[in-house]
Design a protein around this motif. Structure first.
Motif, mmCIF file in Angstrom:
data_model
loop_
_atom_site.group_PDB
_atom_site.id
_atom_site.type_symbol
_atom_site.label_atom_id
_atom_site.label_comp_id
_atom_site.label_asym_id
_atom_site.label_seq_id
_atom_site.Cartn_x
_atom_site.Cartn_y
_atom_site.Cartn_z
ATOM 1 N N GLY A 1 -5.495 -132.752 14.421
ATOM 2 C CA GLY A 1 -5.890 -133.028 13.057
ATOM 3 C C GLY A 1 -6.255 -131.735 12.345
ATOM 4 N N PHE A 2 -6.252 -131.773 11.004
ATOM 5 C CA PHE A 2 -6.588 -130.591 10.214
ATOM 6 C C PHE A 2 -7.763 -130.899 9.290
ATOM 7 C CE2 PHE A 2 -5.844 -128.105 6.175
ATOM 8 C CZ PHE A 2 -6.345 -126.901 6.674
ATOM 9 N N THR A 3 -8.784 -130.046 9.369
ATOM 10 C CA THR A 3 -9.961 -130.149 8.517
ATOM 11 C C THR A 3 -9.988 -128.969 7.562
ATOM 12 O OG1 THR A 3 -11.259 -131.292 10.206
ATOM 13 C CG2 THR A 3 -12.486 -130.170 8.466
ATOM 14 N N PHE A 4 -9.997 -129.252 6.266
ATOM 15 C CA PHE A 4 -10.032 -128.184 5.268
ATOM 16 C C PHE A 4 -11.464 -127.913 4.817
ATOM 17 C CE2 PHE A 4 -9.932 -126.653 0.835
ATOM 18 C CZ PHE A 4 -9.279 -125.446 1.065
ATOM 19 N N GLY A 5 -11.847 -126.626 4.808
ATOM 20 C CA GLY A 5 -13.207 -126.232 4.463
ATOM 21 C C GLY A 5 -13.407 -126.010 2.972
ATOM 22 N N HIS A 6 -13.357 -127.073 2.187
ATOM 23 C CA HIS A 6 -13.605 -126.973 0.743
ATOM 24 C C HIS A 6 -14.987 -126.377 0.489
ATOM 25 C CE1 HIS A 6 -13.210 -128.602 -3.490
ATOM 26 N NE2 HIS A 6 -14.506 -128.386 -3.416
ATOM 27 N N PHE A 7 -15.937 -126.643 1.374
ATOM 28 C CA PHE A 7 -17.310 -126.180 1.177
ATOM 29 C C PHE A 7 -17.441 -124.662 1.335
ATOM 30 C CE2 PHE A 7 -17.025 -126.227 5.678
ATOM 31 C CZ PHE A 7 -18.099 -125.538 6.229
ATOM 32 N N ILE A 8 -16.417 -124.028 1.866
ATOM 33 C CA ILE A 8 -16.435 -122.573 1.996
ATOM 34 C C ILE A 8 -15.586 -121.931 0.904
ATOM 35 C CG2 ILE A 8 -15.870 -120.605 3.481
ATOM 36 C CD1 ILE A 8 -16.405 -122.406 5.881
ATOM 37 N N ASN A 9 -14.349 -122.402 0.763
ATOM 38 C CA ASN A 9 -13.466 -121.837 -0.252
ATOM 39 C C ASN A 9 -12.387 -122.859 -0.611
ATOM 40 O OD1 ASN A 9 -11.771 -120.384 -1.899
ATOM 41 N ND2 ASN A 9 -11.586 -118.622 -0.539
ATOM 42 N N PRO A 10 -12.500 -123.507 -1.778
ATOM 43 C CA PRO A 10 -11.533 -124.545 -2.133
ATOM 44 C C PRO A 10 -10.227 -124.030 -2.726
ATOM 45 C CG PRO A 10 -13.209 -124.376 -3.831
ATOM 46 C CD PRO A 10 -13.597 -123.397 -2.753
ATOM 47 N N ASP A 11 -10.085 -122.733 -2.865
ATOM 48 C CA ASP A 11 -8.973 -122.190 -3.651
ATOM 49 C C ASP A 11 -7.589 -122.404 -3.042
ATOM 50 O OD1 ASP A 11 -10.759 -121.351 -5.550
ATOM 51 O OD2 ASP A 11 -10.864 -119.278 -4.840
ATOM 52 N N HIS A 12 -7.495 -122.541 -1.730
ATOM 53 C CA HIS A 12 -6.179 -122.619 -1.088
ATOM 54 C C HIS A 12 -5.875 -124.011 -0.538
ATOM 55 C CE1 HIS A 12 -5.772 -118.267 -1.364
ATOM 56 N NE2 HIS A 12 -7.015 -118.169 -0.929
ATOM 57 N N ALA A 13 -6.516 -125.015 -1.096
ATOM 58 C CA ALA A 13 -6.386 -126.370 -0.560
ATOM 59 C C ALA A 13 -4.951 -126.882 -0.586
ATOM 60 C CB ALA A 13 -7.304 -127.317 -1.320
ATOM 61 N N THR B 1 -7.101 -121.779 4.925
ATOM 62 C CA THR B 1 -5.845 -121.305 4.347
ATOM 63 C C THR B 1 -4.665 -121.905 5.114
ATOM 64 O OG1 THR B 1 -5.727 -119.378 5.813
ATOM 65 C CG2 THR B 1 -6.926 -119.091 3.723
ATOM 66 N N GLU B 2 -3.475 -121.472 4.736
ATOM 67 C CA GLU B 2 -2.275 -121.922 5.435
ATOM 68 C C GLU B 2 -2.299 -121.548 6.915
ATOM 69 O OE1 GLU B 2 1.612 -121.460 3.310
ATOM 70 O OE2 GLU B 2 0.358 -120.431 1.844
ATOM 71 N N ARG B 3 -2.932 -120.419 7.243
ATOM 72 C CA ARG B 3 -2.955 -119.984 8.647
ATOM 73 C C ARG B 3 -3.627 -121.026 9.531
ATOM 74 N NH1 ARG B 3 -5.934 -114.485 9.897
ATOM 75 N NH2 ARG B 3 -7.696 -115.742 9.174
ATOM 76 N N GLY B 4 -4.825 -121.474 9.126
ATOM 77 C CA GLY B 4 -5.510 -122.494 9.905
ATOM 78 C C GLY B 4 -4.735 -123.792 9.950
ATOM 79 N N ALA B 5 -4.111 -124.137 8.825
ATOM 80 C CA ALA B 5 -3.318 -125.367 8.767
ATOM 81 C C ALA B 5 -2.137 -125.306 9.732
ATOM 82 C CB ALA B 5 -2.824 -125.576 7.339
ATOM 83 N N LYS B 6 -1.509 -124.148 9.829
ATOM 84 C CA LYS B 6 -0.363 -123.989 10.731
ATOM 85 C C LYS B 6 -0.793 -124.090 12.192
ATOM 86 C CE LYS B 6 2.242 -121.172 7.442
ATOM 87 N NZ LYS B 6 2.692 -119.796 7.085
ATOM 88 N N HIS B 7 -1.961 -123.534 12.514
ATOM 89 C CA HIS B 7 -2.467 -123.673 13.891
ATOM 90 C C HIS B 7 -2.600 -125.151 14.253
ATOM 91 C CE1 HIS B 7 -3.116 -119.513 14.878
ATOM 92 N NE2 HIS B 7 -4.020 -119.308 13.936
ATOM 93 N N ALA B 8 -3.153 -125.940 13.318
ATOM 94 C CA ALA B 8 -3.321 -127.371 13.567
ATOM 95 C C ALA B 8 -1.966 -128.069 13.678
ATOM 96 C CB ALA B 8 -4.158 -127.996 12.452
ATOM 97 N N ALA B 9 -1.054 -127.707 12.792
ATOM 98 C CA ALA B 9 0.246 -128.381 12.754
ATOM 99 C C ALA B 9 1.056 -128.168 14.024
ATOM 100 C CB ALA B 9 1.033 -127.896 11.542
ATOM 101 N N VAL B 10 1.209 -126.914 14.439
ATOM 102 C CA VAL B 10 2.089 -126.626 15.568
ATOM 103 C C VAL B 10 1.501 -127.089 16.893
ATOM 104 C CG1 VAL B 10 3.157 -124.669 14.382
ATOM 105 C CG2 VAL B 10 1.192 -124.273 15.899
#
Length: 334
Positions: free
Chosen positions: A187-199, A174-183
């Protein structure tokens, strides 16, 4: 876009096979995918489960790196909330010392299992998941050797010294994990294999908030996705039956070993289970090489990422190897 193919391996255990054999299969698959030209090979961390053998990525990474020559090797990911940032930094500096320029440190916020399992991992110490952000910051400081004055552990250095540091990534859904990576400039890895809904929201949040760091001067992303590929769509669909049932059982907290296709065919499923299995297909790409190529390429454009970590949790190991080869060949052909 020049798409890079990589691997995420959970070291799944097919029914009737031992954990030891599955770990050796992980080594074999890493060697195989390196020959095929895959970019990196990550291993996962799971605890207190009879169906996933990879409980210690830092050890498995060393074994894989020793058995290969070029492919990047890393974690997808170390479950930082259970551990000390200093110890994780030292483990991955050690790996970097042995295999310079090939080590990736992927971090996850997952508790690593149920409450009792997590308590056992922390030896009874109650570490709130809300500490993840602070732990990531400390870990990055240890890797950069720049703990600020005034920090409780100022003067403590992660050893051994290495000329360069591992690539650092944060896994998120989700955005939360993305923000942790950003700040934190990872790099940011998105877990499409778990839940692709918030990509879409996650990738956008990462790019909007990214702050350059010594470890990561500009934003970099990839995504993990289940893929099953075979010569024909019909064969791919059949092979994927074992993954369909495996996902259903994992979500129910039941058997986590991978079932055979024959076992799945012999079973009957409720309407609720059928609906769930169909919904899980959104986490996957299943088809022949042409179909897989087209869907990965479309997803790459939608996400704005040039790399996918492919997971193939099917029963037959040789068919799994073939799946990775067919995908690689497809991208070399087009």
């Amino acid at each position: 876009m020049n798409l890079k193919l990589s691997v995420l391996d959970q070291s799944p255990i097919p029914k009737g096979q031992t954990a030891t054999q599955s770990l050796h299969d992980t080594i074999e698959l890493a060697k195989w995918t390196e020959q095929l030209g895959y970019h990196r090979y990550w291993v996962a961390e799971h605890h207190n489960t009879n169906g996933l053998a990879g409980s210690s990525p830092e050890i498995l990474i060393g074994q894989i790196a020793a058995a290969t020559d070029r492919i990047r090797v890393g974690s997808g990911g170390v479950l930082l909330p259970q551990y000390s940032p200093l110890k994780v930094a030292e483990q991955f500096r050690m790996l970097e010392a042995f295999y310079p320029g090939r080590i990736d440190l992927g971090l996850g916020r997952s508790p690593g299992g149920g409450k009792k399992t997590r308590t056992a991992l922390t030896d009874g110490y109650d570490k709130p998941l809300s500490s993840f952000s602070r732990q990531v910051k400390d870990l990055i400081h240890y890797l950069n050797d720049d703990l600020p004055k005034g920090h409780d552990y100022y003067g403590v250095h992660a050893r051994p010294d290495t000329p360069r540091q591992p690539e650092s990534w944060i896994l998120g859904l989700t955005e939360r994990g993305a923000k942790h990576a950003a700040v934190n400039g990872t790099g940011f890895t998105f877990g499409h294999f778990i839940n692709p809904d918030h990509a879409k929201e996650a990738f956008q949040a990462y790019r909007d908030r990214f702050k350059p760091s010594p470890l990561c001067p500009e934003p970099v992303t990839n995504a993990c996705i289940f893929v099953v590929c075979a010569e024909t769509e019909q064969e791919a669909e059949e092979l994927a039956l074992s993954q369909d049932l495996w996902l259903l059982q994992v979500e129910k907290g039941l058997e986590t070993r991978v079932p055979s296709v024959e076992e799945v065919k012999a079973m009957s499923f409720s309407e609720t289970e059928k609906v769930k299995m169909k919904a899980n297909r959104k986490r996957c790409i299943i088809g022949n090489p042409d179909q897989v190529y087209k869907q990965l390429t479309e997803l790459s454009s939608r996400y704005g990422t040039d790399e996918f970590l492919i997971i193939t949790n099917i029963f037959d190991f040789e068919k799994k190897k073939t799946s990775y080869k067919l995908i690689s060949d497809a991208f070399k052909t087009f």
